[in-house]
Write an enzyme that holds these catalytic residues in place. Structure first.
Site, PDB file in Angstrom:
ATOM      1  N   PRO B 128       0.792  -1.355  -0.097  1.00  0.00           N
ATOM      2  CA  PRO B 128      -0.011  -0.050  -0.072  1.00  0.00           C
ATOM      3  C   PRO B 128       0.773   1.305  -0.008  1.00  0.00           C
ATOM      4  O   PRO B 128       0.613   2.315  -0.644  1.00  0.00           O
ATOM      5  CB  PRO B 128      -0.846  -0.138   1.276  1.00  0.00           C
ATOM      6  N   HIS B 338     -15.505   4.692 -33.754  1.00  0.00           N
ATOM      7  CA  HIS B 338     -16.822   3.877 -33.676  1.00  0.00           C
ATOM      8  C   HIS B 338     -17.996   4.770 -33.237  1.00  0.00           C
ATOM      9  O   HIS B 338     -19.202   4.327 -32.925  1.00  0.00           O
ATOM     10  CB  HIS B 338     -16.779   2.677 -32.517  1.00  0.00           C
ATOM     11  N   GLU B 363       3.795  -3.044 -13.625  1.00  0.00           N
ATOM     12  CA  GLU B 363       5.269  -3.350 -13.767  1.00  0.00           C
ATOM     13  C   GLU B 363       6.129  -2.153 -14.296  1.00  0.00           C
ATOM     14  O   GLU B 363       7.034  -2.177 -15.054  1.00  0.00           O
ATOM     15  CB  GLU B 363       5.318  -4.437 -14.879  1.00  0.00           C
TER      16      GLU B 363
HETATM   17  C1  LIG Z   1      -4.390  -4.103 -12.097  1.00  0.00           C
HETATM   18  C2  LIG Z   1      -2.925  -4.242 -11.274  1.00  0.00           C
HETATM   19  C3  LIG Z   1      -2.235  -5.551 -11.223  1.00  0.00           C
HETATM   20  C4  LIG Z   1      -0.996  -5.413 -10.548  1.00  0.00           C
HETATM   21  N1  LIG Z   1      -0.415  -6.342 -10.428  1.00  0.00           N
HETATM   22  C5  LIG Z   1       0.801  -6.574  -9.640  1.00  0.00           C
HETATM   23  C6  LIG Z   1       1.772  -7.626  -9.061  1.00  0.00           C
HETATM   24  O1  LIG Z   1       1.083  -8.843  -9.693  1.00  0.00           O
HETATM   25  N2  LIG Z   1       2.358  -7.569  -8.319  1.00  0.00           N
HETATM   26  C7  LIG Z   1       2.915  -6.466  -7.875  1.00  0.00           C
HETATM   27  O2  LIG Z   1       3.862  -6.556  -6.943  1.00  0.00           O
HETATM   28  N3  LIG Z   1       2.354  -5.274  -8.034  1.00  0.00           N
HETATM   29  C8  LIG Z   1       1.145  -4.901  -8.911  1.00  0.00           C
HETATM   30  N4  LIG Z   1       0.617  -4.098  -9.390  1.00  0.00           N
HETATM   31  C9  LIG Z   1       1.282  -2.677  -8.886  1.00  0.00           C
HETATM   32  C10 LIG Z   1       1.651  -1.771  -9.713  1.00  0.00           C
HETATM   33  O3  LIG Z   1       2.836  -2.360 -10.180  1.00  0.00           O
HETATM   34  C11 LIG Z   1       1.749  -0.538  -9.221  1.00  0.00           C
HETATM   35  O4  LIG Z   1       0.565  -0.094  -9.133  1.00  0.00           O
HETATM   36  C12 LIG Z   1       2.780   0.385  -9.940  1.00  0.00           C
HETATM   37  O5  LIG Z   1       4.117   0.119  -9.660  1.00  0.00           O
HETATM   38  C13 LIG Z   1       2.880   1.777  -9.432  1.00  0.00           C
HETATM   39  O6  LIG Z   1       2.425   2.005  -8.179  1.00  0.00           O
HETATM   40  P1  LIG Z   1       1.393   2.742  -7.162  1.00  0.00           P
HETATM   41  O7  LIG Z   1      -0.005   2.391  -7.790  1.00  0.00           O
HETATM   42  O8  LIG Z   1       1.622   2.587  -5.706  1.00  0.00           O
HETATM   43  O9  LIG Z   1       1.449   4.256  -7.535  1.00  0.00           O
HETATM   44  P2  LIG Z   1       2.535   5.455  -7.170  1.00  0.00           P
HETATM   45  O10 LIG Z   1       3.934   4.711  -7.008  1.00  0.00           O
HETATM   46  O11 LIG Z   1       2.036   5.910  -6.012  1.00  0.00           O
HETATM   47  O12 LIG Z   1       2.473   6.455  -8.117  1.00  0.00           O
HETATM   48  C14 LIG Z   1       1.397   7.454  -8.284  1.00  0.00           C
HETATM   49  C15 LIG Z   1       2.080   8.307  -9.585  1.00  0.00           C
HETATM   50  O13 LIG Z   1       3.024   8.727  -9.159  1.00  0.00           O
HETATM   51  C16 LIG Z   1       4.069   8.828 -10.145  1.00  0.00           C
HETATM   52  N5  LIG Z   1       5.376   8.870  -9.349  1.00  0.00           N
HETATM   53  C17 LIG Z   1       5.873   7.868  -8.662  1.00  0.00           C
HETATM   54  N6  LIG Z   1       7.098   8.122  -8.169  1.00  0.00           N
HETATM   55  C18 LIG Z   1       7.564   8.935  -9.339  1.00  0.00           C
HETATM   56  C19 LIG Z   1       8.831   9.666  -9.371  1.00  0.00           C
HETATM   57  N7  LIG Z   1      10.011   9.291  -8.570  1.00  0.00           N
HETATM   58  N8  LIG Z   1       8.996  10.575 -10.475  1.00  0.00           N
HETATM   59  C20 LIG Z   1       7.963  10.685 -11.239  1.00  0.00           C
HETATM   60  N9  LIG Z   1       6.798  10.295 -11.064  1.00  0.00           N
HETATM   61  C21 LIG Z   1       6.524   9.245  -9.931  1.00  0.00           C
HETATM   62  C22 LIG Z   1       3.627   7.395 -10.598  1.00  0.00           C
HETATM   63  O14 LIG Z   1       4.297   7.186 -12.165  1.00  0.00           O
HETATM   64  C23 LIG Z   1       2.464   7.601 -10.804  1.00  0.00           C
HETATM   65  O15 LIG Z   1       1.916   8.300 -12.001  1.00  0.00           O
HETATM   66  C24 LIG Z   1      -0.723  -4.191 -10.245  1.00  0.00           C
HETATM   67  C25 LIG Z   1      -1.224  -2.875 -10.157  1.00  0.00           C
HETATM   68  C26 LIG Z   1      -2.438  -3.080 -10.762  1.00  0.00           C
HETATM   69  C27 LIG Z   1      -3.455  -1.808 -10.686  1.00  0.00           C
END
Ligand SMILES: Cc1cc2nc3c(=O)[nH]c(=O)nc-3n(C[C@H](O)[C@H](O)[C@H](O)COP(=O)(O)OP(=O)(O)OC[C@H]3O[C@@H](n4cnc5c(N)ncnc54)[C@H](O)[C@@H]3O)c2cc1C
Lengths: 255, 379
Positions: B128, B338, B363
């Site tokens: 989280p 569409h 990823e």
């Molecule tokens: C459907 C789904 C399947 C998934 N499957 C897996 C899985 O199988 N295993 C697993 O481990 N994870 C999984 N994930 C997690 C996924 O890899 C993360 O959601 C992703 O890495 C982004 O992390 P966050 O959602 O916490 O976003 P955050 O890291 O909080 O990012 C929020 C925003 O801030 C931007 N941001 C963050 N840091 C920076 C920075 N330093 N510079 C610029 N921009 C930044 C991000 O690009 C994004 O736009 C899954 C997610 C989803 C939604």
């Protein structure tokens, strides 16, 4: 243990044929496939082998580029392939193809029990090769086969005819030409495809053949069929039915 | 330079296309609508050796190359990108991690059933409070006698509710920083590991995503993957492979968007002519086809580098970044082409547009890919 020979043709996959706005057929980006009913023939041979042992030999006559087709056939359960190839074999007629197949089956395979062909090919659908092949080999031919079994030296088949189903049997060796209803061809798995490359292929050139068939066919032109629509709409009430008949008369469809 | 696929690769692609048309297309809309994991479909995928293509045959796979796996993910995703992704993360990350870093015993015990498609793998890294910032993770694994004891909460785990074999990342030594994270293979049913309810998502709906909660979850020391402290490096290697798969998923989505746009624009008549004849529409399709080719070549190039045992981390990120953004951009256009019909359930482009968005997020977000790429080129 039966020796089963499955013949197949490598044809243009019609799904890739496009129609140009000028009404011509565009074959520039076509892909090829094993002719549809020949897939059923290969499948039936593979199933017979899987059920009661024996071997499946896949045989094709075609152009040298058809190597992918040979692998495709081998991935569908055949043990070995005979690939009879020459650049001039792209446009053979049914009688030449049958002559070549007969020679190769007679001289290279010899002891076979059953030859399976598709009822007709997806490209020309002449329904000729299987029957002519049987004639050349001097053995019985059962066509329109939708069900097939081997029973002590005989082949028992269900033939689907226009007015019914006929159950017939013939002594082996024999040729059967199969309908698509006979089975649903498998989709080869990844390992089936990979192991196909390791199976033996006997490549036979034109010079290795005693028969020297020349292509009797030449393609002069290829055109797309046309279906022109007038887009006139009619209702179902009396006046519209009269109008409809009038329109048909006017077009010369009704006199 | 030879841009041709081998005959085997072409045949395998063709067979997967036929498989997808026969078994995936008919259920794709339903499993999306109901967020359903199609277990029956994965059984069929296992039967055809589609679930472990690049894994050696001695470990249950098909023993083909990575490009072949990439082509299969693309063709599957063209019909259903949730299914393509599930295969991608299962093979590209879960199987690949054990194949690359697992001991002989681990391969026999865990990789064989995974590569045969009998067990589904999962990659459990995100928390989280730790998404892009992997180092912010708080889950720990403390050595205790013959075991490690894992505590913490993971989230967004794909295949969380449906998985069998979980690759779990946790701190064995938080103070060691980048050298403090380790990875563990945790089989389904291990006491103390619990998957949450699957999330109700915008797209990718039939892929099951959930929290994973670890409460005094004991795993024997022989389930440590690779060396203690190598977790981060292994996760990054997993991402390299997985990203090629996400790129392929995006290419499949893009191909489907193009197929649908061509078909519809030739049929739909407005102002007395098929809309494909209106230049505004035909240019959208030209751009879509061009980006599709570019995305596809970037993806195949990354897969080929992997197969040639060359470094491919930067190329995998480039392929994923470009293909994902192209998929998003052009599925929006496909809906536009569409018109109102594209905005309604039942139109494939509607699902494609929702499914495309995730490729820019998981990823590694597009921003994270740019960090990887810039880090590489500015070195
Ligand atoms: C459907 C789904 C399947 C998934 N499957 C897996 C899985 O199988 N295993 C697993 O481990 N994870 C999984 N994930 C997690 C996924 O890899 C993360 O959601 C992703 O890495 C982004 O992390 P966050 O959602 O916490 O976003 P955050 O890291 O909080 O990012 C929020 C925003 O801030 C931007 N941001 C963050 N840091 C920076 C920075 N330093 N510079 C610029 N921009 C930044 C991000 O690009 C994004 O736009 C899954 C997610 C989803 C939604």
């Amino acid at each position: 243990m039966p020796v089963l020979v499955a013949c197949f043709k490598w044809v243009v996959d019609e799904a890739y044929i496009r129609r140009t706005s000028a009404g011509e057929l565009d074959l520039s980006s076509v892909s090829y496939k094993i002719s549809d009913y020949d897939r059923n023939a290969l499948e039936e041979a593979a199933r017979m082998k899987e059920a009661s042992g024996g071997s499946v030999l896949a045989v094709t006559v075609g152009v040298p580029e058809s190597t992918k087709g040979v692998k495709d056939a081998l991935s569908r359960g055949a043990d070995q392939a005979f690939f009879i190839a020459d650049p001039s074999f792209g446009m053979l007629g049914a009688s030449e193809t049958a002559a070549i197949l007969a020679e190769v089956i007679r001289t290279r395979i010899g002891n076979f029990d059953l030859v399976l062909c598709g009822e007709g090919s997806s490209d020309l659908y002449n329904q000729q090769v299987g029957i002519r092949l049987a004639e050349r080999l001097g053995i019985p031919c059962l066509s329109f086969v939708q069900k097939l079994e081997l029973e002590e030296g005989r082949v028992v088949a269900e033939r689907r005819l226009e007015d019914g189903i006929e159950r017939v049997s013939a002594p082996l060796p024999a040729v059967v030409t199969v309908l698509p209803d006979i089975n649903i061809p498998r989709i080869p798995g990844v390992k089936d495809t990979l192991s196909a490359s390791r199976k033996p292929v006997v490549t036979i050139g034109k010079d290795d053949l005693a028969v020297a068939p020349d292509a009797h066919f030449r393609t002069i032109s290829l055109a797309a069929s046309r279906l022109d629509r007038q887009c006139e709409r009619f209702g179902a009430d009396e006046t519209d039915i009269r109008r409809f008949i009038g329109a048909l008369r006017q077009k010369g469809v009704l006199r | 330079m030879d841009f041709r696929l081998t005959e085997e690769q072409e045949l395998i692609r063709k067979n997967m296309r036929e498989f997808a048309e026969k078994y995936v297309d008919p259920i794709a809309a339903e499993i999306d609508e109901n967020s359903r994991h199609p277990a029956e479909l994965f059984k069929k995928l296992a039967e055809g050796d589609w679930m472990g293509i690049p894994i050696p045959q001695e470990y249950g796979g098909a023993g083909a190359d990575y490009l072949t796996h990439t082509l299969v993910v693309e063709e599957l995703s063209r019909s259903c990108s949730s299914t393509g992704f599930t295969v991608s993360i299962h093979v590209g990350i879960a199987c690949m991690l054990v194949n690359l870093f697992g001991s002989e015993d681990q391969k026999k015990k865990f990789l064989v059933p995974m590569a045969k498609g009998q067990h589904l793998g999962a990659f459990v890294l995100t928390e989280p409070g730790a998404g892009t910032d992997v180092m912010a993770a708080t889950t720990t694994a403390m050595a205790e006698g013959a075991d490690y004891v894992i505590n913490g909460t993971k989230t967004f785990t794909s295949n969380g509710p449906t998985g069998d074999t979980y690759m779990v990342f946790a701190w064995t030594d938080k103070a060691a920083g980048r050298k403090g994270l380790s990875a563990f293979i945790v089989p389904r049913g291990t006491v103390g590991m619990k998957a949450g309810e699957h999330f109700n998502k915008m797209g990718l709906r039939s892929s099951q995503t959930s929290e994973m909660v670890f409460k005094d979850c004991r795993v024997p020391k022989e389930n440590l993957l690779g060396k203690e402290g190598n977790g981060l490096a292994m996760a990054m290697t997993g991402f390299d492979h997985g990203r090629v798969g996400i790129a392929a998923q995006s290419v499949g989505i893009l191909q489907a968007a193009l197929d649908e746009s061509i078909r519809y624009s030739k049929e739909r008549v407005q102002f007395g002519t098929p809309i494909a004849r209106h230049q505004a529409i035909s240019w959208m399709i030209a751009d879509m086809a061009t980006d599709l080719s570019a995305a596809r070549y970037l993806t195949y190039a990354a897969a080929c580098l992997k197969d040639q045992k060359q470094p491919f981390s930067k190329e995998a990120s480039m392929a994923k970044l470009f293909a994902a953004e192209a998929a998003m951009k052009h599925t929006i256009k496909a809906v536009q082409i569409h018109g109102g019909y594209g905005y309604c359930k039942g139109a494939k482009v509607e699902r494609l547009m929702r499914d495309a968005k995730i490729t820019e997020i998981y990823e590694g977000t597009s921003e994270a890919q740019r960090m990887v790429i810039s880090g590489n080129v500015l070195r």
